[in-house]
Design a protein around this motif. Structure first.
Motif, PDB file in Angstrom:
ATOM      1  N   LYS A   3      43.561  43.124  34.029  1.00  0.00           N
ATOM      2  CA  LYS A   3      42.518  42.124  33.649  1.00  0.00           C
ATOM      3  C   LYS A   3      41.018  42.534  34.000  1.00  0.00           C
ATOM      4  O   LYS A   3      40.724  43.438  34.888  1.00  0.00           O
ATOM      5  N   ASN A   7      34.796  40.076  33.280  1.00  0.00           N
ATOM      6  CA  ASN A   7      35.118  39.006  32.324  1.00  0.00           C
ATOM      7  C   ASN A   7      35.440  37.845  33.309  1.00  0.00           C
ATOM      8  O   ASN A   7      35.796  36.960  32.956  1.00  0.00           O
ATOM      9  N   LYS A   8      35.899  38.100  34.770  1.00  0.00           N
ATOM     10  CA  LYS A   8      36.263  37.091  35.600  1.00  0.00           C
ATOM     11  C   LYS A   8      35.249  36.177  36.215  1.00  0.00           C
ATOM     12  O   LYS A   8      34.251  36.829  36.138  1.00  0.00           O
ATOM     13  N   SER A  72      49.009  33.294  37.100  1.00  0.00           N
ATOM     14  CA  SER A  72      48.514  32.293  36.116  1.00  0.00           C
ATOM     15  C   SER A  72      49.828  31.501  36.025  1.00  0.00           C
ATOM     16  O   SER A  72      50.886  31.772  35.904  1.00  0.00           O
ATOM     17  N   ASN A 149      36.283  29.314  25.305  1.00  0.00           N
ATOM     18  CA  ASN A 149      37.258  30.015  26.117  1.00  0.00           C
ATOM     19  C   ASN A 149      37.831  31.279  25.642  1.00  0.00           C
ATOM     20  O   ASN A 149      38.612  32.014  26.527  1.00  0.00           O
ATOM     21  N   SER A 152      34.313  35.927  27.140  1.00  0.00           N
ATOM     22  CA  SER A 152      34.244  36.266  28.642  1.00  0.00           C
ATOM     23  C   SER A 152      33.843  35.067  29.315  1.00  0.00           C
ATOM     24  O   SER A 152      33.179  34.157  29.183  1.00  0.00           O
ATOM     25  N   LEU A 153      35.006  34.632  30.232  1.00  0.00           N
ATOM     26  CA  LEU A 153      34.541  33.310  31.244  1.00  0.00           C
ATOM     27  C   LEU A 153      33.623  33.677  31.653  1.00  0.00           C
ATOM     28  O   LEU A 153      32.828  32.427  31.909  1.00  0.00           O
ATOM     29  N   GLY A 228      45.066  29.703  36.027  1.00  0.00           N
ATOM     30  CA  GLY A 228      44.344  30.807  35.895  1.00  0.00           C
ATOM     31  C   GLY A 228      43.854  31.651  36.959  1.00  0.00           C
ATOM     32  O   GLY A 228      42.852  32.188  37.177  1.00  0.00           O
ATOM     33  N   GLU A 231      42.095  34.955  36.418  1.00  0.00           N
ATOM     34  CA  GLU A 231      41.080  34.889  35.974  1.00  0.00           C
ATOM     35  C   GLU A 231      39.804  34.999  36.873  1.00  0.00           C
ATOM     36  O   GLU A 231      38.655  35.193  36.649  1.00  0.00           O
ATOM     37  N   ARG A 316      45.880  29.146  29.737  1.00  0.00           N
ATOM     38  CA  ARG A 316      46.457  30.125  30.660  1.00  0.00           C
ATOM     39  C   ARG A 316      48.013  29.513  30.835  1.00  0.00           C
ATOM     40  O   ARG A 316      48.793  30.370  31.276  1.00  0.00           O
ATOM     41  N   SER A 340      40.857  37.392  27.054  1.00  0.00           N
ATOM     42  CA  SER A 340      41.080  35.705  27.173  1.00  0.00           C
ATOM     43  C   SER A 340      42.256  35.366  25.909  1.00  0.00           C
ATOM     44  O   SER A 340      42.206  36.127  25.099  1.00  0.00           O
TER      45      SER A 340
END
Length: 477
Positions: A3, A7-8, A72, A149, A152-153, A228, A231, A316, A340
């Motif tokens: 990941k 983006n987390k 997740s 969603n 990018s979170l 998640g 994430e 997720r 995502s």
């Protein structure tokens, strides 16, 4: 696939998912349910505090599970770790087809109804137009959050959640401020006198447990990050998860207790039971009808964070199920740039409708699921089984105590509502039976595998995605 770290979500974003998921319609609905079963001001507040402590215990156990098995999917990942695949399969499909669809339907329709109520003095909707408008507004919100969603979170969805969290804290702070103003400066303490505070208490075990069910429902959402886990920023994962989870729970618990103290300063237990909207009644009694007109809009806005948390969790969850071959492979597709999930199934499941009665049965399923997940933790600790490196660890006493409490909460109400308990147990066992049927069919029907591969390939072309292979740090047995 690794990941992408940028983006987390970090600590603030993670905390906002906990607070935003917990504080929602529960603060306006659960007080009525708790008072209805508890019967008195004092016992209701005791149950609120008890539910906060119970969820704290459950939270520390899920923190240890989340850092020991950093995948997740929450319960699905933990139960799957032990190889209890039929149980995990039953949980996955019952949750997605009933719980997630009902939750999404209730939230987006409630949002639409509250928004229509807020606009009604201006637009004057006819009954038919009001119904259509509420569905349109609700679906628009669900579509917006689903699309958010997909990016990018850290840059999009978590910022929506942070704004929602701040709004919820501000809105509840107003209620708390008004209540304590009346307590301190207007002497609104009659309901807290020694003769009134415990008046009408129902001490029957069944009634108390049903009140606890309402409180636990209000605190639902503290496991959002476990759905998640991948994430959360890897660098600080083992610090962020416990801080966000426990911090969010403490913030929510303090708000819940103080809001209820404010409610009881103005309203009697019977007035809360008879009220269709506790917050509106409270504002009408303290500030006046003029300010009460703003309440529907505020409540509707507060639901945004709760629905956003649901979209985050369920998307997720489906990826985790698909990676474990319990769903079609196309549900495990993620975008090549921001990792995502690319799925509109949250919207599809929402159209299954509001299945309130089935959700009542799933209370049993949900508690069984938690018991199985806690049993996994006990076995891991007892046998000293291999898990991820450097997990957060607590005493084995906590999951054992948690299991005992959950079993008691599961068994005590059976006498009052045996039908729901029997149906709930049957649904859970039926899901396990279906697993073996589906497994047999899939293993003996080659064309289903061809359809799965073709459908996955088509979805990859249309959405520019790749199949998510799971976290780099493997924890499967």
């Amino acid at each position: 696939m690794v990941k992408k770290e940028d983006n987390k979500i970090g600590l603030i974003g993670a905390t906002s998912y906990i607070v935003g998921s917990i504080i929602g319609s529960g603060i306006f609905i659960a007080p009525k349910g708790i008072v209805e079963h508890a019967g008195s001001v004092g016992l209701s507040l005791i149950i609120w505090v008890f539910c906060a402590l119970l969820n704290m215990i459950t939270a520390i156990n899920y923190i240890e599970l989340g850092t020991s098995i950093p995948e997740s999917g929450a319960d699905l990942a933990y139960i799957g770790y032990m190889g209890w695949t039929p149980i995990a399969f039953s949980l996955l499909w019952l949750s997605l087809l009933i719980q997630s669809s009902s939750s999404a339907a209730v939230l987006y329709l409630t949002f639409g109804k509250y928004l229509v109520q807020a606009l009604d003095p201006i637009i004057c909707f006819s009954p038919a137009d009001a119904d259509n408008a509420s569905k349109l507004f609700g679906f628009g919100l669900l579509l917006f959050l689903t699309l958010t969603n997909m990016f990018s979170l850290n840059k999009f969805a978590s910022r929506v959640q942070i704004i929602s969290m701040c709004s919820k804290i501000f809105a509840t702070a107003i209620i708390i401020g008004i209540g304590f103003f009346f307590i301190i400066f207007r002497g609104a303490t009659s309901h807290y006198s020694s003769s009134q505070i415990m008046k009408g208490s129902d001490w029957k075990p069944g009634a108390i447990v049903l009140a606890i069910y309402q409180g636990n429902w209000a605190f639902g959402g503290f496991t959002t990050l476990n759905y998640g886990s991948e994430e959360i920023q890897i660098e600080n994962f083992r610090k962020t998860l416990p801080r966000a989870c426990l911090g969010g729970l403490v913030i929510s618990a303090v708000i819940y207790v103080l809001v209820n103290v404010s409610y009881f300063a103005i309203l009697t237990p019977q007035e809360i039971i008879d009220s269709s909207a506790v917050a509106t009644t409270f504002i009408q009694r303290t500030v006046g009808n003029g300010a009460a007109f703003a309440v529907p809009a505020v409540v509707g806005f507060l639901l945004i964070g709760t629905l956003n948390g649901d979209v985050f969790s369920w998307s997720r969850y489906m990826v985790a199920g698909s990676r474990r071959k319990m769903m079609p492979t196309c549900f495990s597709l993620i975008h090549v740039d921001n990792d995502s999930p690319r799925t509109f199934t949250s919207i599809i499941f929402a159209f299954l409708g509001d299945t309130d009665q089935l959700v009542d049965y799933l209370n049993v399923v949900g508690m069984l699921t938690t018991i199985f997940a806690l049993a996994v933790l006990v076995i891991i600790k007892w046998r000293k089984m291999p898990v991820a490196a450097d997990p957060v660890k607590y005493s084995i006493f906590w999951p054992v105590l948690n299991i005992i409490i959950m079993i008691a909460l599961l068994v005590i109400p059976i006498q009052q509502d045996p039908i729901s308990s029997i149906i709930g147990f049957s649904m859970f066992l039926g899901g396990g039976v279906v697993y073996f049927v589906v497994k047999f069919i899939v293993n003996h029907t080659e064309f289903l595998g061809v359809i799965d591969r073709k459908l996955t390939h088509l979805c990859q072309i249309l959405t520019w995605t790749v199949v998510d292979l799971g976290p780099e740090e493997k924890t499967h047995l």
